[in-house]
Design a protein around this motif. Structure first.
Motif, PDB file in Angstrom:
ATOM      1  N   SER A 107      79.883  55.265  33.137  1.00 48.45           N
ATOM      2  CA  SER A 107      78.596  54.753  32.652  1.00 48.45           C
ATOM      3  C   SER A 107      77.685  54.287  33.789  1.00 48.45           C
ATOM      4  O   SER A 107      76.464  54.483  33.732  1.00 48.45           O
ATOM      5  N   THR A 108      78.255  53.682  34.818  1.00 47.94           N
ATOM      6  CA  THR A 108      77.440  53.208  35.938  1.00 47.94           C
ATOM      7  C   THR A 108      76.790  54.371  36.663  1.00 47.94           C
ATOM      8  O   THR A 108      75.588  54.347  36.972  1.00 47.94           O
ATOM      9  N   GLU A 109      77.589  55.424  36.925  1.00 51.48           N
ATOM     10  CA  GLU A 109      77.046  56.614  37.594  1.00 51.48           C
ATOM     11  C   GLU A 109      75.991  57.309  36.725  1.00 51.48           C
ATOM     12  O   GLU A 109      74.968  57.784  37.228  1.00 51.48           O
ATOM     13  N   GLU A 158      74.023  55.902  34.439  1.00 53.18           N
ATOM     14  CA  GLU A 158      72.792  55.119  34.471  1.00 53.18           C
ATOM     15  C   GLU A 158      72.029  55.357  35.765  1.00 53.18           C
ATOM     16  O   GLU A 158      70.786  55.399  35.771  1.00 53.18           O
TER      17      GLU A 158
END
Length: 293
Positions: A72-74, A76
């Motif tokens: 999810s971080t990548e 976003e």
């Protein structure tokens, strides 16, 4: 007397110089932007994008849903990269991916339509976009080679639903009941809305600040003013013609022209064939950057 003349001359020169600055160059040193199109900054709907799978590929769908959470971080960061890019920056993104399946067992084959920047588009011999970089992230996690297959937007759902060679469909696809009858949807990854693009000199929506106000104006249009357009098969088209599952009543007074890409619709608008374009907001912002240069 001569001193007064000199002072007046200096003032006139300074005035001319300042005027030239504003006429030719913005004070920050960048060239003045020529504005061709406007976006009516009112959100007309609430939808979600998701990826699609053949109904037999439930295990793969489960893997991808897990990766959407894990990465999810990548993801976003990928979205922020494209949504915040200038048109010049966006034109440098992408890679030269394989475009035809050759060894499906070792490949992650994506069905898409490459006419929907910033989600998927072509830069020369490179392919770029939010969906494409997410696809690469998933392919790498699965230990497979990414293959990107371009087709007409309307063909994507049917291709994934009927042909096992495609592992996934990634084409900024809105979740709908009709599509869910043919394919399975992943967990949503992007919230979106429909907006209107107009030519710079169109004023009919100028005082609209709410969706209800825009819809009221749309319902009163007639003749040439009622001609609009967008990409064929998209939610923008459904907004005009009506779609019960998306809670779109549609407009019997509007005449919708379908184009192969949103950019073609905008160009047709600038050519005077239609009065406005309905499109997803992120795509609208990308088109503003491209056409207002």
């Amino acid at each position: 007397m001569k001193k007064t003349v000199k002072i007046i001359t200096v003032i006139m020169c300074l005035t001319l110089a300042v005027g030239l600055c504003f006429a030719l160059v913005a004070c920050n040193g960048s060239a003045e932007v020529t504005k061709s199109i406007n976006m009516v900054n009112v959100e007309l709907s609430s939808e979600q994008y998701a990826f699609i799978f053949n109904k037999d590929k439930t295990e793969l769908m489960s893997q991808v849903n897990g990766l959407l959470d894990e990465k999810s971080t990548e993801i976003e960061a990928i979205k922020a990269k494209y949504l915040g890019a200038t048109s010049e920056q966006a034109s440098t993104f992408g890679k030269a991916y394989q475009t035809e399946p050759s060894n499906p067992e070792n490949e992650f084959v994506v069905a898409t339509n490459l006419d929907f920047a910033p989600f998927e588009y072509v830069n020369g011999n490179k392919i770029a976009g939010i969906d494409i970089e997410i696809a690469e992230l998933i392919a790498n996690a699965l230990g497979k080679t990414l293959v990107v297959v371009h087709m007409e937007f309307e063909a994507v759902v049917n291709a994934v639903g009927t042909q096992s060679v495609y592992d996934i469909g990634m084409a900024a696809l809105t979740v709908t009941d009709e599509r869910a009858q043919v394919v399975n949807f992943s967990n949503p990854y992007y919230d979106t809305t429909q907006v209107i693009l107009t030519k710079n000199d169109l004023t009919v929506f100028d005082y609209c600040t709410t969706a209800d106000e825009v819809k009221a104006v749309l319902a009163t249009l007639s003749g040439n003013a009622a001609k609009c357009g967008g990409q064929n098969g998209t939610t923008g088209q459904q907004f005009v013609i009506g779609n019960e599952s998306l809670e779109f009543d549609g407009y019997s007074n509007l005449e919708f022209s379908a184009y192969d890409s949103p950019a073609q619709a905008v160009q047709s608008m600038l050519n005077g064939n239609i009065g406005f374009v309905i499109v997803d907001k992120a795509v609208a912002i990308s088109l503003l950057k491209s056409f207002n240069a």
